[in-house]
Design a protein around this motif. Structure first.
Motif, PDB file in Angstrom:
ATOM      1  N   GLY A  91       0.801  -1.222   0.000  1.00 17.76           N
ATOM      2  CA  GLY A  91       0.000   0.000   0.000  1.00 17.76           C
ATOM      3  C   GLY A  91       0.831   1.267   0.000  1.00 17.76           C
ATOM      4  O   GLY A  91       0.325   2.341   0.347  1.00 17.76           O
ATOM      5  N   LEU A  92       2.115   1.190  -0.393  1.00 21.00           N
ATOM      6  CA  LEU A  92       3.009   2.346  -0.360  1.00 21.00           C
ATOM      7  C   LEU A  92       2.887   3.186  -1.626  1.00 21.00           C
ATOM      8  O   LEU A  92       2.777   2.645  -2.732  1.00 21.00           O
ATOM      9  CB  LEU A  92       4.461   1.879  -0.197  1.00 21.00           C
ATOM     10  N   PHE A  93       2.939   4.513  -1.449  1.00 20.61           N
ATOM     11  CA  PHE A  93       2.901   5.436  -2.586  1.00 20.61           C
ATOM     12  C   PHE A  93       3.876   6.576  -2.329  1.00 20.61           C
ATOM     13  O   PHE A  93       3.859   7.204  -1.261  1.00 20.61           O
ATOM     14  CB  PHE A  93       1.494   6.001  -2.789  1.00 20.61           C
ATOM     15  N   PHE A  94       4.739   6.841  -3.308  1.00 18.38           N
ATOM     16  CA  PHE A  94       5.720   7.931  -3.220  1.00 18.38           C
ATOM     17  C   PHE A  94       5.236   9.100  -4.061  1.00 18.38           C
ATOM     18  O   PHE A  94       5.016   8.965  -5.266  1.00 18.38           O
ATOM     19  CB  PHE A  94       7.084   7.446  -3.713  1.00 18.38           C
ATOM     20  N   ASP A  95       5.084  10.278  -3.419  1.00 21.28           N
ATOM     21  CA  ASP A  95       4.653  11.491  -4.112  1.00 21.28           C
ATOM     22  C   ASP A  95       5.900  12.278  -4.502  1.00 21.28           C
ATOM     23  O   ASP A  95       6.458  13.043  -3.705  1.00 21.28           O
ATOM     24  CB  ASP A  95       3.745  12.319  -3.204  1.00 21.28           C
ATOM     25  N   GLN A 125      12.150  14.468   5.019  1.00 22.31           N
ATOM     26  CA  GLN A 125      11.412  13.223   4.803  1.00 22.31           C
ATOM     27  C   GLN A 125      10.711  13.234   3.443  1.00 22.31           C
ATOM     28  O   GLN A 125      10.014  14.197   3.106  1.00 22.31           O
ATOM     29  CB  GLN A 125      10.363  13.024   5.902  1.00 22.31           C
ATOM     30  N   PRO A 126      10.900  12.177   2.618  1.00 20.97           N
ATOM     31  CA  PRO A 126      10.136  12.094   1.372  1.00 20.97           C
ATOM     32  C   PRO A 126       8.648  11.967   1.692  1.00 20.97           C
ATOM     33  O   PRO A 126       8.268  11.448   2.747  1.00 20.97           O
ATOM     34  CB  PRO A 126      10.678  10.830   0.700  1.00 20.97           C
ATOM     35  N   VAL A 127       7.817  12.438   0.792  1.00 20.64           N
ATOM     36  CA  VAL A 127       6.370  12.393   1.015  1.00 20.64           C
ATOM     37  C   VAL A 127       5.863  11.006   0.612  1.00 20.64           C
ATOM     38  O   VAL A 127       5.832  10.662  -0.572  1.00 20.64           O
ATOM     39  CB  VAL A 127       5.649  13.495   0.223  1.00 20.64           C
ATOM     40  N   VAL A 128       5.501  10.222   1.610  1.00 19.09           N
ATOM     41  CA  VAL A 128       5.068   8.836   1.410  1.00 19.09           C
ATOM     42  C   VAL A 128       3.737   8.634   2.116  1.00 19.09           C
ATOM     43  O   VAL A 128       3.537   9.119   3.236  1.00 19.09           O
ATOM     44  CB  VAL A 128       6.118   7.848   1.972  1.00 19.09           C
ATOM     45  N   THR A 129       2.826   7.930   1.456  1.00 20.84           N
ATOM     46  CA  THR A 129       1.562   7.550   2.090  1.00 20.84           C
ATOM     47  C   THR A 129       1.439   6.031   2.058  1.00 20.84           C
ATOM     48  O   THR A 129       2.121   5.352   1.283  1.00 20.84           O
ATOM     49  CB  THR A 129       0.352   8.180   1.380  1.00 20.84           C
ATOM     50  N   ILE A 130       0.569   5.510   2.903  1.00 19.81           N
ATOM     51  CA  ILE A 130       0.374   4.063   2.975  1.00 19.81           C
ATOM     52  C   ILE A 130      -1.109   3.758   3.103  1.00 19.81           C
ATOM     53  O   ILE A 130      -1.831   4.428   3.850  1.00 19.81           O
ATOM     54  CB  ILE A 130       1.173   3.461   4.159  1.00 19.81           C
ATOM     55  N   ASP A 131      -1.564   2.793   2.334  1.00 15.88           N
ATOM     56  CA  ASP A 131      -2.953   2.323   2.413  1.00 15.88           C
ATOM     57  C   ASP A 131      -2.990   1.225   3.476  1.00 15.88           C
ATOM     58  O   ASP A 131      -2.517   0.112   3.249  1.00 15.88           O
ATOM     59  CB  ASP A 131      -3.398   1.780   1.053  1.00 15.88           C
ATOM     60  N   ARG A 132      -3.566   1.529   4.631  1.00 15.72           N
ATOM     61  CA  ARG A 132      -3.508   0.590   5.742  1.00 15.72           C
ATOM     62  C   ARG A 132      -4.262  -0.701   5.462  1.00 15.72           C
ATOM     63  O   ARG A 132      -3.878  -1.771   5.944  1.00 15.72           O
ATOM     64  CB  ARG A 132      -4.043   1.248   7.014  1.00 15.72           C
ATOM     65  N   ALA A 182       4.754  -0.303  12.849  1.00 15.43           N
ATOM     66  CA  ALA A 182       5.378  -0.820  11.630  1.00 15.43           C
ATOM     67  C   ALA A 182       5.042   0.054  10.429  1.00 15.43           C
ATOM     68  O   ALA A 182       5.897   0.305   9.568  1.00 15.43           O
ATOM     69  CB  ALA A 182       4.922  -2.256  11.385  1.00 15.43           C
ATOM     70  N   ALA A 183       3.806   0.536  10.352  1.00 13.69           N
ATOM     71  CA  ALA A 183       3.419   1.406   9.241  1.00 13.69           C
ATOM     72  C   ALA A 183       4.222   2.702   9.271  1.00 13.69           C
ATOM     73  O   ALA A 183       4.702   3.187   8.233  1.00 13.69           O
ATOM     74  CB  ALA A 183       1.925   1.697   9.303  1.00 13.69           C
ATOM     75  N   ALA A 188       8.834   5.847   6.914  1.00 12.32           N
ATOM     76  CA  ALA A 188      10.049   6.626   7.162  1.00 12.32           C
ATOM     77  C   ALA A 188      11.275   6.018   6.494  1.00 12.32           C
ATOM     78  O   ALA A 188      12.181   6.741   6.062  1.00 12.32           O
ATOM     79  CB  ALA A 188      10.281   6.753   8.666  1.00 12.32           C
ATOM     80  N   GLN A 189      11.331   4.692   6.375  1.00  9.68           N
ATOM     81  CA  GLN A 189      12.565   4.032   5.933  1.00  9.68           C
ATOM     82  C   GLN A 189      12.480   3.384   4.558  1.00  9.68           C
ATOM     83  O   GLN A 189      13.488   2.914   4.036  1.00  9.68           O
ATOM     84  CB  GLN A 189      12.970   2.965   6.962  1.00  9.68           C
TER      85      GLN A 189
END
Length: 570
Positions: A91-95, A125-132, A182-183, A188-189
């Motif tokens: 569910g990771l997305f890099f903007d 920090q890079p802009v990252v979102t996660i679909d839980r 963990a999310a 972050a990493q």
């Protein structure tokens, strides 16, 4: 209050120095503001990549590098295992655009800027979102790789000398991924392009040691205190000893903090099926009888089979709820088995009249025996709407084990002998019956040379495992096949509802070829013959609507017959 006029020379000097330093720093910071205008913040580091004081193109190159990392599979590590997963599955997305904007944002606070001038770096920090939902679903699938399952408490039996003794399986705590932490860690990493260590947390099994002990002393001991009897249909009963029960019974977590009995279905079925198989009943399909001269439906009959799940559930409940002095009898549960063709379905197939009939004759006694056998096998076959009928599939093997005998066949263009010879005459008869019923010809093969007792270009041969006769019932009604045999002829009759009329037109012969000469060693398999000319001809089938007479289809099939050789046995 200090009077600045009367302050000491030292104080005045210190003040001038401080003002000078502040002015110098202001000049430095102002100069840096000018120098870094339109560039990334000095000292910026993003995902481990130095990104300070870069112009727009250079900043874009850094973002492109991060975008490349964003398609790499993610290496996840925990205390108990590891896994490699695609970013989309987590569910990771890099903007990329938002990350570049964050890099280009200059700090307004002079202190971080001054520290950067002096060489100190700061993380962006890079802009990252996660679909839980996606993240959690993937971690659910990876539990066996990343987590240490808690060991649930339970009970099994040790069987020795026909005695079953309950044994406690004590529970043990497990370790699982701490999902929220963990999310956060992953976001972050992720783009550091290094393995990500996910935080873990301990968790307890649902069944306590106390519950296990109570079960051993109670239900597990009662279960094997005496035999249990399974009573099936037709007065069949099966006695299960405590040792047999102990070999298939365990107690497992019920999901509510307790233990429930569970009987191993595979091992129990293997143990009991031989004794209960005779109590089951096969379902009987509806069929048709022609004893009255026209088709009547012979009703179907439901069957029954042992419902093992219900039977085992009843057995477990009985033995764990009773003591040795109670009656331990379980009624075997049965589930109905429906026939493939019910009486109602058969009556709706429209099998009511003869729609085609064809007869061939002129076979030898040996061939006649084979024809009789195959005709008997096909007699009563039902082809439902849309189904295909394959002669080879329907009859199965046609060898000596099935009663077939040696007779004449055609092998490589000349007469020979083999087991099952003569079957092609029945195939030709069946093919013509299907032809005149208007059924779809899926596949058929003519003989290599012409045999005079068959219609030209309207005949078929078969050979087990190689050449088949297949037609499809392309009507809305069932096709019921009736066969009749006598020592002189064989007939195939098809019953259904008439919807079409079929006309057959045989073409002229042309392109004749002369027979070759062939010499074969004398013996039982050598059949001398004078041979015959080969030729090419055709057959046209015209199918019309039976009610309106309108033509539905017209198909011409051209067939080339080889010459039959002049065979001499030498």
């Amino acid at each position: 209050m200090v009077d600045p006029v009367n302050s000491s020379p030292v104080a005045r000097a210190a003040a001038r120095v401080a003002v000078g330093i502040a002015a110098a720093l202001g000049i430095v910071i102002a100069t840096d503001l000018v120098l870094t205008d339109g560039a990334t913040a000095r000292g910026a580091v993003v995902a481990g990549i130095p990104a300070g004081n870069l112009d727009d193109a250079e900043a874009q190159a850094v973002v492109d590098q991060l975008s490349e990392r964003a398609i790499h599979r993610v290496r996840l590590h925990t205390d108990t295992g590891s896994a490699t997963v695609a970013p989309d599955d987590l569910g990771l997305f890099f903007d990329a655009e938002a990350t570049k904007a964050r890099l280009m944002d200059q700090p307004r606070n002079p202190w971080p800027r001054l520290m950067a001038i002096l060489g100190r770096t700061h993380a962006v920090q890079p802009v990252v979102t996660i679909d839980r939902a996606v993240f959690d679903a993937t971690l659910d699938d990876l539990r066996s790789e990343l987590e240490k399952a808690a060991v649930e408490g339970g009970v099994h039996y040790e069987v020795a000398d026909d005695v079953a003794t309950p044994v406690a399986d004590m529970p043990a705590a497990g370790k699982r991924v701490a999902r929220d932490a963990a999310a956060t860690t992953l976001m972050a990493q992720w783009l550091d392009d290094k393995p990500v260590d996910l935080p873990m947390e301990d968790f307890d099994p649902s069944v306590s040691a106390e519950v296990v002990g109570q079960t051993v002393a109670g239900a597990a001991t009662r279960a094997v205190a005496a035999p249990v009897t399974l009573e099936g249909a037709d007065d069949v009963s099966v006695r299960v000893t405590p040792a047999q029960l102990g070999s298939v019974l365990t107690f497992v977590a019920d999901g509510r903090g307790g233990l429930q009995p569970e009987i191993d279905p595979k091992r129990s079925t293997e143990m009991l099926r031989p004794q209960l198989a005779e109590t089951e009943r096969e379902a009987v399909d509806a069929t048709f009888s022609l004893s009255s001269g026209s088709p009547t439906v012979v009703p179907s009959r439901d069957g029954s089979r042992v419902d093992w799940d219900k039977t085992f559930a009843s057995t477990a409940a009985t033995v764990t709820g009773a003591d040795a002095s109670d009656t331990r009898v379980v009624e075997v549960a049965y589930a109905p088995v429906k026939p493939k063709l019910t009486t109602k379905q058969a009556r709706g197939l429209g099998v009511r009249e003869v729609v085609s009939e064809f007869t061939t004759s002129g076979f030898s006694s040996a061939s006649g025996e084979n024809i009789r056998l195959v005709a008997a096998e096909v007699d009563g076959a039902l082809v439902k709407p849309g189904e295909k009928f394959s002669l080879n599939t329907y009859t199965g093997p046609r060898g000596t084990a099935q009663g077939y005998v040696t007779s004449t066949i055609i092998d490589h263009g000349h007469a020979d002998k083999a087991v099952g010879g003569g079957i092609s005459q029945f195939a030709t008869t069946l093919y013509n019956a299907a032809y005149f019923a208007g059924l779809e010809d899926v596949t058929h093969t003519e003989h290599s040379y012409y045999i005079s007792r068959y219609p030209e270009a309207r005949e078929a041969t078969v050979f087990e495992g190689a050449i088949d006769l297949v037609f499809r019932n392309n009507t809305e009604h069932g096709i019921y096949i009736e066969t009749g045999w006598s020592p002189s002829d064989v007939t195939v009759r098809m019953w259904s509802t008439t919807t079409v009329d079929v006309e057959s037109i045989t073409g002229e012969r042309y392109a004749y070829t002369d027979p070759p000469s062939l010499k074969l060693p004398k013996g039982d398999n050598c059949i001398a013959s004078t041979g015959s000319r080969g030729f090419t001809t055709s057959n046209t089938r015209i199918i019309s609507d039976a009610e309106s007479g309108a033509e539905i289809s017209r198909h011409t099939r051209t067939v080339k017959y080889d010459p039959a050789p002049n065979v001499k046995c030498v």
